[in-house]
Design a protein around this motif. Sequence first.
Motif, mmCIF file in Angstrom:
data_model
loop_
_atom_site.group_PDB
_atom_site.id
_atom_site.type_symbol
_atom_site.label_atom_id
_atom_site.label_comp_id
_atom_site.label_asym_id
_atom_site.label_seq_id
_atom_site.Cartn_x
_atom_site.Cartn_y
_atom_site.Cartn_z
ATOM 1 N N HIS A 151 -0.595 1.083 -13.139
ATOM 2 C CA HIS A 151 0.306 1.935 -12.487
ATOM 3 C C HIS A 151 -0.294 2.580 -11.270
ATOM 4 O O HIS A 151 0.429 3.177 -10.410
ATOM 5 C CB HIS A 151 0.421 3.223 -13.578
ATOM 6 C CG HIS A 151 -0.682 3.868 -13.685
ATOM 7 N ND1 HIS A 151 -1.702 3.466 -14.882
ATOM 8 C CD2 HIS A 151 -1.156 5.280 -13.370
ATOM 9 C CE1 HIS A 151 -2.843 4.396 -14.699
ATOM 10 N NE2 HIS A 151 -2.743 5.194 -13.877
ATOM 11 N N ASP A 152 -1.639 2.382 -11.035
ATOM 12 C CA ASP A 152 -2.197 3.080 -9.943
ATOM 13 C C ASP A 152 -2.500 1.944 -8.933
ATOM 14 O O ASP A 152 -2.992 2.091 -7.610
ATOM 15 C CB ASP A 152 -3.699 3.263 -10.173
ATOM 16 C CG ASP A 152 -4.534 2.192 -10.642
ATOM 17 O OD1 ASP A 152 -4.074 1.097 -10.832
ATOM 18 O OD2 ASP A 152 -5.782 2.449 -10.941
ATOM 19 N N GLY A 153 -1.561 0.676 -8.930
ATOM 20 C CA GLY A 153 -1.686 -0.246 -7.837
ATOM 21 C C GLY A 153 -2.911 -1.310 -8.048
ATOM 22 O O GLY A 153 -2.667 -2.243 -7.302
ATOM 23 N N GLY A 154 -3.637 -1.071 -9.095
ATOM 24 C CA GLY A 154 -4.676 -1.854 -9.239
ATOM 25 C C GLY A 154 -4.346 -3.475 -9.543
ATOM 26 O O GLY A 154 -3.416 -3.509 -10.535
ATOM 27 N N ARG B 226 0.376 -5.522 -11.802
ATOM 28 C CA ARG B 226 -0.264 -4.212 -11.259
ATOM 29 C C ARG B 226 -0.315 -3.329 -12.098
ATOM 30 O O ARG B 226 0.826 -3.053 -12.780
ATOM 31 C CB ARG B 226 0.130 -4.203 -9.971
ATOM 32 C CG ARG B 226 0.067 -5.058 -8.920
ATOM 33 C CD ARG B 226 0.781 -4.981 -7.561
ATOM 34 N NE ARG B 226 0.106 -4.250 -6.579
ATOM 35 C CZ ARG B 226 0.647 -3.818 -5.534
ATOM 36 N NH1 ARG B 226 1.912 -4.093 -5.177
ATOM 37 N NH2 ARG B 226 -0.029 -3.026 -4.618
ATOM 38 N N GLU C 250 5.458 4.217 -14.381
ATOM 39 C CA GLU C 250 4.630 5.376 -14.778
ATOM 40 C C GLU C 250 3.231 5.018 -15.442
ATOM 41 O O GLU C 250 3.081 3.816 -15.784
ATOM 42 C CB GLU C 250 5.750 5.945 -15.865
ATOM 43 C CG GLU C 250 6.764 6.407 -15.529
ATOM 44 C CD GLU C 250 7.705 7.032 -16.573
ATOM 45 O OE1 GLU C 250 7.220 7.149 -17.578
ATOM 46 O OE2 GLU C 250 9.014 7.223 -16.301
ATOM 47 N N GLU C 251 2.581 6.089 -15.854
ATOM 48 C CA GLU C 251 1.192 5.706 -16.288
ATOM 49 C C GLU C 251 1.356 5.059 -17.583
ATOM 50 O O GLU C 251 2.482 5.485 -18.409
ATOM 51 C CB GLU C 251 0.337 7.076 -16.579
ATOM 52 C CG GLU C 251 -0.766 6.784 -16.774
ATOM 53 C CD GLU C 251 -1.793 7.856 -16.746
ATOM 54 O OE1 GLU C 251 -2.895 7.967 -17.556
ATOM 55 O OE2 GLU C 251 -1.412 8.883 -16.032
ATOM 56 N N ARG D 90 5.289 2.271 -7.659
ATOM 57 C CA ARG D 90 4.232 2.351 -8.815
ATOM 58 C C ARG D 90 5.209 2.645 -10.263
ATOM 59 O O ARG D 90 6.200 3.534 -10.136
ATOM 60 C CB ARG D 90 3.524 3.505 -8.495
ATOM 61 C CG ARG D 90 4.019 4.897 -8.870
ATOM 62 C CD ARG D 90 2.819 6.079 -8.731
ATOM 63 N NE ARG D 90 2.143 6.020 -7.499
ATOM 64 C CZ ARG D 90 0.795 6.281 -7.244
ATOM 65 N NH1 ARG D 90 0.086 6.485 -8.499
ATOM 66 N NH2 ARG D 90 0.326 6.205 -6.270
ATOM 67 N N SER E 3 0.870 -1.151 -0.041
ATOM 68 C CA SER E 3 0.088 0.056 -0.253
ATOM 69 C C SER E 3 0.901 1.413 0.127
ATOM 70 O O SER E 3 0.264 2.349 -0.188
ATOM 71 C CB SER E 3 -0.881 -0.044 1.202
ATOM 72 O OG SER E 3 -0.298 -0.046 2.468
ATOM 73 N N LEU F 20 2.808 3.430 -2.088
ATOM 74 C CA LEU F 20 2.930 3.714 -3.415
ATOM 75 C C LEU F 20 3.822 4.943 -3.732
ATOM 76 O O LEU F 20 3.480 6.007 -3.873
ATOM 77 C CB LEU F 20 1.590 4.166 -4.033
ATOM 78 C CG LEU F 20 0.361 2.955 -3.961
ATOM 79 C CD1 LEU F 20 -0.831 3.372 -4.588
ATOM 80 C CD2 LEU F 20 0.959 1.657 -4.391
ATOM 81 N N GLU G 183 7.163 7.025 -5.830
ATOM 82 C CA GLU G 183 7.468 7.173 -7.130
ATOM 83 C C GLU G 183 8.693 6.230 -7.262
ATOM 84 O O GLU G 183 9.692 5.607 -6.489
ATOM 85 C CB GLU G 183 7.933 8.405 -7.348
ATOM 86 C CG GLU G 183 6.642 9.414 -7.099
ATOM 87 C CD GLU G 183 5.598 9.114 -8.159
ATOM 88 O OE1 GLU G 183 5.908 8.799 -9.415
ATOM 89 O OE2 GLU G 183 4.347 9.135 -7.705
#
Length: 137
Positions: A82-85, A80, A54-55, A52, A32, A34, A36
């Motif tokens: 980029h947003d951790g999903g 996963r 990059e997008e 995380r 949890s 997250l 850079e």
Amino acid sequence: MRNNWVFNGYRLSTEFAYHKSVICARYYAESSLLDECDHSGSGISHPVHWQRPEEGWICLNTDGVVSTLNGFGSIGGVFRAHDGGWILGFNKSIGITQPLQSELWAILTGLQLAQDNGYERLLIQSDNLEVITRLNA
């Protein structure tokens, strides 16, 4: 513990189940965080926890483990966003092996799944310095 008894024919100690639960809780807590990514080019960042990408990129976290009792290894990994999903996960028993081999086998399996699913922008994370060193050579 019950699955191990049913599928593998041997029981695990309560201490082992406790230890495994603590490790899982630690991984959950660390996942949890997250932060850079470290773009210094070193390939190594501290402390070791999920970072995380990059997008537009997908992160593959892998791990391998080998039993000190019988030498049997297992691997696993998680893809996963980029947003951790969570996107996709895998685990697999790989038989008798060595720790380094299990770590490398986990990455290979993850790469095969990434290719099968069309993931082209992939950041691979491992907690094993020897694996990172060998793959970056």
